[in-house]
Motif scaffolding. Structure first.
Motif, mmCIF file in Angstrom:
data_model
loop_
_atom_site.group_PDB
_atom_site.id
_atom_site.type_symbol
_atom_site.label_atom_id
_atom_site.label_comp_id
_atom_site.label_asym_id
_atom_site.label_seq_id
_atom_site.Cartn_x
_atom_site.Cartn_y
_atom_site.Cartn_z
ATOM 1 N N SER A 146 0.589 -1.220 -0.007
ATOM 2 C CA SER A 146 -0.054 -0.071 -0.050
ATOM 3 C C SER A 146 0.791 1.308 -0.153
ATOM 4 O O SER A 146 1.021 1.808 -1.043
ATOM 5 C CB SER A 146 -1.061 -0.058 1.029
ATOM 6 N N VAL A 171 1.848 11.093 12.099
ATOM 7 C CA VAL A 171 0.342 11.431 12.370
ATOM 8 C C VAL A 171 0.344 12.690 11.742
ATOM 9 O O VAL A 171 0.811 14.069 12.202
ATOM 10 C CB VAL A 171 0.092 11.552 13.760
ATOM 11 N N GLU A 220 1.284 12.006 5.485
ATOM 12 C CA GLU A 220 2.006 11.117 6.529
ATOM 13 C C GLU A 220 3.401 10.932 5.872
ATOM 14 O O GLU A 220 3.408 10.469 4.803
ATOM 15 C CB GLU A 220 1.277 10.064 6.933
ATOM 16 N N VAL A 249 -1.453 3.910 18.598
ATOM 17 C CA VAL A 249 -1.583 3.813 17.019
ATOM 18 C C VAL A 249 -2.618 2.681 16.691
ATOM 19 O O VAL A 249 -3.104 1.990 17.420
ATOM 20 C CB VAL A 249 -0.425 3.247 16.277
ATOM 21 N N THR A 250 -3.515 2.903 15.597
ATOM 22 C CA THR A 250 -4.587 2.323 15.120
ATOM 23 C C THR A 250 -4.135 0.886 14.612
ATOM 24 O O THR A 250 -3.151 1.140 13.513
ATOM 25 C CB THR A 250 -5.494 2.632 14.162
ATOM 26 N N GLY A 272 -2.964 -2.343 12.506
ATOM 27 C CA GLY A 272 -3.336 -2.357 10.855
ATOM 28 C C GLY A 272 -3.315 -1.242 10.106
ATOM 29 O O GLY A 272 -3.119 -1.304 8.863
ATOM 30 N N SER A 273 -3.097 0.187 10.909
ATOM 31 C CA SER A 273 -2.929 1.431 9.923
ATOM 32 C C SER A 273 -1.409 1.262 9.215
ATOM 33 O O SER A 273 -0.441 0.414 9.732
ATOM 34 C CB SER A 273 -3.081 2.365 10.799
ATOM 35 N N ASP A 274 -1.217 2.190 8.359
ATOM 36 C CA ASP A 274 0.121 2.484 7.914
ATOM 37 C C ASP A 274 1.265 2.801 8.796
ATOM 38 O O ASP A 274 2.380 2.170 8.996
ATOM 39 C CB ASP A 274 0.356 3.887 6.863
ATOM 40 N N HIS A 275 0.809 3.487 9.937
ATOM 41 C CA HIS A 275 1.574 3.970 11.075
ATOM 42 C C HIS A 275 2.168 2.748 11.671
ATOM 43 O O HIS A 275 3.276 2.589 12.041
ATOM 44 C CB HIS A 275 0.799 4.871 11.709
ATOM 45 N N TYR A 276 1.008 1.834 12.001
ATOM 46 C CA TYR A 276 1.386 0.600 12.748
ATOM 47 C C TYR A 276 2.508 -0.256 12.008
ATOM 48 O O TYR A 276 3.234 -0.675 12.610
ATOM 49 C CB TYR A 276 -0.089 -0.193 12.877
#
Lengths: 293, 258
Positions: free
Chosen positions: A43, A57, A62, A253-254, A256-260
């Motif tokens: 992704s 964030v 981002e 962090v959420t 499964g998010s990109d940040h994660y």
């Protein structure tokens, strides 16, 4: 009879699984890290990780560049190692070659105690004592710098470097020392020109292990380095290390998010760094017969 | 005993020496004169104090904790246990070869250059000259001249011991102490070391400890027999081996004990 054999077999398997537990855990952790980090390749794309900004964030854009975190860790690690090496090695030389038996008995427990201080406690000490000291000494706006973190991490690396170097120095054959003394060398000349060079492989390995410890250290650096993710090789700026980033951001962090996923990549890079440092020192020690093959 | 030697120049003079490891006395009232540019052998069963005595002559026992010495050791007339004595200068003058060859884990060149560098020789050409002449003296030059920069650890046991001899000669000693220099070597290497000793006595005063009586007979001019920390008999090698004055010497030499 059969029952006894069965019992012996069960015990054997039990012991075997305990023995191989560490391998299994290491493999599972690697597997887990990759599993969580893997979708990132698709992704946002793996190229994102090579950017120069870490700003996970943001409402505009981002950014997941690992470069500032890696330079932060590298800067702190190198500074800490440079500070720890002279103290660690000279301390090891003193304990193994110069100190009397009494002094040695007195000093060695203190090295163990230094190694055992919890990093949070060291962080307190850093915030209250070292940071203001460095701020005043160099006239800075803030004492929360890479140097502050490095000084504290050096405290952690010194016991590792000292105790392994000491083993290396002690294993130098007495015959070398005798030969050097018989040629008219003083004790100090003998130590620097014969004993330390002969123990060099072990000393190098001790430094690598110390570095491995420093790279992975989290709590202290999070408390005292200022946590600014900037690319800098200046010891007097605030930096943010990989470890501190994960510890600070993972909780919010959420999943499964990109940040994660980006944080998992930070973890992979970190683990590869400590893994290779440990591997190199292990190889060096093994090559020169300092650990059992 | 020492009157046999009065017609020689004496290099080393030992007077009423007692030596202790902690509370244990290892040497008892030793008196001895050692002739210049001759080979003197110390023989005796192991534990008799001959190595301890050898090591008092360059103060190597100083590095062992708890040792104590009484009496006098004069080399060229000056007392080496005088508090004013410079131990570095003494060890420069009195070189030592050990029982087990102990080259440093450095190159052949650096092994021999170690001593001269310590004592201030920095010039590369001068060092090279020293290395070459010492290797020639120790009969090793032809075997190693093409690999001076290689590690000394790659040499055979006999070569390593000759390297140690070259290293000791590199600081221009006047006396060379050898502590069973061939005991760990095969017969061929042993013979080479013995030839070397014969060659070196032209320039150096050599004192050799050996457990091998034939060796003492072959290489030495004078022989001293030690037993239980005492000097039992000391004289010309020929006399000690053919007509010893003491019963104990005779028993040892004829192989009745030891």
């Amino acid at each position: 009879m059969n029952k006894q054999r069965l019992k012996a077999k069960i015990i054997k398997y039990f012991l075997q699984s305990c023995g191989s537990l560490s391998i299994i855990i290491v493999l599972l952790i690697f597997l887990f890290l990759f599993k969580e980090a893997f979708p990132f390749i698709g992704s946002p794309g793996i190229g994102e990780l090579f950017h120069n900004i870490w700003n996970p964030v943001s409402f505009q854009k981002e950014e997941f560049g690992l470069v500032p975190l890696i330079t932060g860790s590298v800067l702190v690690t190198i500074l800490a190692t440079v500070i720890a090496i002279p103290f660690g090695i000279i301390g090891a030389v003193y304990i193994s070659e110069v100190a009397s038996a009494k002094e040695r008995e007195f000093l060695k427990p203190f090295i163990e105690i230094l190694a055992g201080i919890p990093s949070v406690v060291l962080g307190f000490f850093g915030l209250i004592v070292i940071a203001p000291f460095i701020k005043d000494l160099f006239g800075l706006n803030t004492g929360l710098t890479a140097l502050t973190g490095a000084v504290l991490l050096a405290f952690m690396a010194i016991p590792t470097i000292m105790s392994i170097s000491e083993d290396a120095i002690k294993s130098v054959p007495a015959a070398y020392k005798e030969a050097s003394l018989a040629l008219g060398a003083s004790k100090l000349e003998t130590i620097w020109k014969v004993v330390v060079p002969a123990a060099l492989s072990g000393i190098v390995a001790s430094v690598m292990l110390g570095m491995g410890r420093v790279v992975g250290e989290t709590m202290t650096v999070m408390m005292v380095t200022g946590n600014a993710p900037v690319i800098s090789m200046n010891p007097f700026t605030s930096v943010r290390t990989m470890t501190a980033t994960i510890a600070a951001e993972m909780g919010e962090v959420t999943i499964g998010s990109d940040h994660y996923m980006a944080l998992f990549w930070v973890g992979i890079v970190l683990m590869l760094m400590t893994f290779s440092l440990n591997l190199i020192s292990y190889r060096v020690l093994k090559k020169y017969g300092m650990i059992d093959k | 005993m020492s009157e046999i030697l009065t017609d020689n120049n004496n290099k080393v003079h030992v007077e009423n020496m007692n030596f202790y490891y902690g509370n244990v006395q290892a040497l008892f009232d030793i008196n001895m004169d050692i002739a210049e540019k001759k080979v003197t052998a110390f023989i005796g069963p192991s534990g008799c104090g001959k190595s301890t005595f050898l090591r008092t002559l360059n103060r190597m026992n100083d590095i062992i904790d708890g040792t104590r010495i009484e009496g006098k050791v004069l080399i060229d007339g000056s007392d080496i246990y005088n508090p004013m004595t410079d131990v570095v200068a003494l060890r420069k003058k009195v070189g030592m070869i050990f029982q087990k060859s102990n080259p440093f884990p450095k190159s052949i060149f650096d092994n021999i250059a170690y001593g001269p560098r310590l004592h201030g020789v920095k010039d590369k050409n001068q060092l090279m000259e020293i290395v070459e002449s010492c290797l020639i003296k120790s009969a090793l030059w032809d075997e190693v001249k093409d690999r001076l920069d290689k590690s000394a650890m790659g040499l055979s046991g006999g070569q390593q011991q000759r390297l140690c001899i070259a290293r000791a000669l590199a600081i221009n000693p006047e006396v060379v102490l050898m502590d069973e220099p061939a005991s760990a070597l095969d017969p061929k290497s042993t013979l080479k070391i013995e030839d070397l000793v014969n060659e070196l006595k032209k320039d150096y005063t050599i004192i050799i400890v050996t457990n091998n009586m034939q060796q003492a007979g072959r290489v030495s001019d004078y022989t001293a027999f030690f037993y239980e920390g005492k000097l039992i008999e000391f004289g010309a090698t020929g006399q000690i081996f053919t007509k010893p004055n003491q019963k104990q010497t005779e028993d040892y030499i004829t192989g009745r004990f030891g």
